[in-house]
Design an enzyme around this catalytic site. Sequence first.
Site, PDB file in Angstrom:
ATOM      1  N   ASP A 111       0.854  -1.110  -0.034  1.00 34.22           N
ATOM      2  CA  ASP A 111      -0.021   0.169   0.002  1.00 34.22           C
ATOM      3  C   ASP A 111       0.898   1.114   0.083  1.00 34.22           C
ATOM      4  O   ASP A 111       2.136   1.329  -0.388  1.00 34.22           O
ATOM      5  CB  ASP A 111      -0.864  -0.070   1.189  1.00 34.22           C
ATOM      6  CG  ASP A 111      -2.206   0.660   1.191  1.00 34.22           C
ATOM      7  OD1 ASP A 111      -2.151   1.727   0.996  1.00 34.22           O
ATOM      8  OD2 ASP A 111      -3.093  -0.154   1.055  1.00 34.22           O
ATOM      9  N   HIS A 121      -3.547   6.233   4.000  1.00 42.40           N
ATOM     10  CA  HIS A 121      -4.413   4.995   3.447  1.00 42.40           C
ATOM     11  C   HIS A 121      -3.820   3.696   3.937  1.00 42.40           C
ATOM     12  O   HIS A 121      -4.410   2.801   4.667  1.00 42.40           O
ATOM     13  CB  HIS A 121      -4.229   4.952   2.022  1.00 42.40           C
ATOM     14  CG  HIS A 121      -5.277   3.885   1.334  1.00 42.40           C
ATOM     15  ND1 HIS A 121      -4.620   2.644   0.776  1.00 42.40           N
ATOM     16  CD2 HIS A 121      -6.532   3.914   1.022  1.00 42.40           C
ATOM     17  CE1 HIS A 121      -5.922   2.147   0.523  1.00 42.40           C
ATOM     18  NE2 HIS A 121      -6.788   2.820   0.527  1.00 42.40           N
ATOM     19  N   ASN A 151     -13.923   0.420  -6.579  1.00 40.30           N
ATOM     20  CA  ASN A 151     -14.776   1.499  -6.049  1.00 40.30           C
ATOM     21  C   ASN A 151     -15.500   2.121  -7.157  1.00 40.30           C
ATOM     22  O   ASN A 151     -15.837   3.272  -7.239  1.00 40.30           O
ATOM     23  CB  ASN A 151     -14.193   2.694  -5.184  1.00 40.30           C
ATOM     24  CG  ASN A 151     -13.492   1.974  -3.928  1.00 40.30           C
ATOM     25  OD1 ASN A 151     -13.865   1.405  -3.480  1.00 40.30           O
ATOM     26  ND2 ASN A 151     -12.178   2.653  -3.687  1.00 40.30           N
ATOM     27  N   SER A 158     -11.219  -0.835  -0.135  1.00 50.51           N
ATOM     28  CA  SER A 158      -9.814  -0.783   0.572  1.00 50.51           C
ATOM     29  C   SER A 158     -10.123  -1.221   2.016  1.00 50.51           C
ATOM     30  O   SER A 158      -9.138  -1.656   2.847  1.00 50.51           O
ATOM     31  CB  SER A 158      -9.156   0.261   0.438  1.00 50.51           C
ATOM     32  OG  SER A 158      -8.690   0.589  -0.932  1.00 50.51           O
TER      33      SER A 158
END
Lengths: 557, 69
Positions: free
Chosen positions: A139, A172, A264, A338
């Site tokens: 990530d 994130h 998404n 996520s």
Amino acid sequence: MTKWPLLLLALAACSRRPAPVIELGDDAVPGLIDVELRAPGALPGKVIDQDQVEDDLYGDLLSPEVDVEIEVDPADEAAILAALRARKDVIWAEPVVTYQALWIPNDPDFSKQWHLKAAGAPSAWDTTRGEGVTVAVIDTGIFPVDDLDPERIVAGHNFVGRNEDARDDHGHGTHVAGTIAQSTGNGKGVAGMAPDAKLMPVKVLSAFGGGTSHDIAEGIRWAVDHGARVLNLSLGGGGRSLAMESAVAYARRRGVIVVCASGNGGGPGVSYPAAYDGAFAVSAVGPQGKLAPYSSYGREVAIAAPGGDKSQGEEAGVLQETIDRDGQAAYLWFQGTSMATPHVAGAAALVMSLGVTSPGAVERLLASTAKSAGDSQKYGAGLLDAAAAVRTETVWWTLWRLAFAIGGALFALKHARAIGQLKSSEKPAGTFWGALGLGAGALAMLAPFGAERVHFLSFFAVPPAAWPTRFLPAAAGYVGWSALVPFAIALPARALNKRWLAAGLAFGWAGVLLHAAIWRTIDLPYMPALLTPIWLLASAIVAWVAGRGLLAREPVR
Amino acid sequence: MKVTGTIEFRDLEGGVWQLKGDDGKRYTLLGRISEKSGSRVEVEGLLDESGFGIAMAGPQLKVTKLKKI
């Protein structure tokens, strides 16, 4: 023998009698009452939460009921409760009691994490916290915020800056890492799915949250080569990259489960890497367990997990500690597929810490224990239920292992008597059945009662065949997942006159090996996946033969 | 490439900037954005149809220049 049917009937009768309705007591949260009304109406005290619900059990089928949580003065609680129960428009009223799991973490904002409860984490924690499993967060990196135990963050790598500093500069990755393994029970902040699992930061995305297929593929391979057993890929894109596809296949072949976000896009079409073969694609649901409006879906979706739905308000998001835009630590509500992905990655760590090493077996277990939710394009096998997965693994699998072990032992005893190697008067010693239970991993049945809480004893939650891989590298799997141990102790056991003990252990071990062969729960390094069940089956037979040989009073020549 | 459209801050994954282009496409913007959500802008940047990232919602546009119009 005639007692058995009676006993079963008695048990059945017990299970059918409803337990008494909860009353004010030690478990009750002072001042909180849960009321169900036929229609919205005036209530005493302060309304904390109000929802329309369809109560199939006590309500009518025509109109929805109203479920209200109210806060009243604890001193008047009993009187108010009685008054409410007397009202015509009240279907039922009861005090709110604390959650019934054995271990309730003392993290102050744990109560706001509806998503961990929806994913079944609290009940799973009584059995396992994910110890011994490393989860790679591929990530934006992981920032070592206060509520992440630095001891559990292993060395990582930064593929964006090409260095060893894999700290997050976005927020994130840290949020995702929190969902997987936020420090839990430390009296601070919030909780995570697998609080004893280790986190491996692999930075492949920039401070703007973007990255290249090449870096991500490299990150996947690096994590696999450095000991990660679960990969969390809360990222995606529309392009099918062959580099990434082969990296995912590489991970799977080495016994690593690859959990990916479905995307998404808010419509059909699962993004990559989730759409690759070998990836475990996760769609996102809100607090009601319905697909979140932003979640992508399609036939590749394997399972659904809480990802939040902030169209219902800020607190319908997923709450973890991360860093904000200014790089300051903060507890923030995020939503996205996520956020759903790390719930599944954490559950995979819980399941793997109990001895499963095959990613396929983890996927099958999580899918088969998921709560069915309908449309498989949207929810895959259903909603993640970590508690059910862990329960199946400890209780049901152990029962199968014991059944195989006992079956094998009885058959061997009968055979030894039939050919005169054992006198019919010679009954197996108590140590025989005890050792059989130990070998079959019967101690795992204690796990749901909190054996895991005794840290240094946590390996009791898994059969001894799985102990070596809990502490040693994957190659040590051959020590447990073979007939080596039962065979190695057979000879000295006879010399020391402990043959019943060694025989029991061998039959127990054989039961575990047979279960692993049939359920395909084990991946062994350097061994092709197709060969593993054959190896395990052969090992089970050899272990049984070791036990059978020990039943003879004299060594068989 | 150069696109005009409306920029939008979406509360997704902790916050992503997107551009609703006049060409009917939705782009995920990578870069530092200082304009307000809802502003009409002209964006210059590099389009990456198959780029990867946290947004997972439409092609990425690496912003080199963004001006309000």
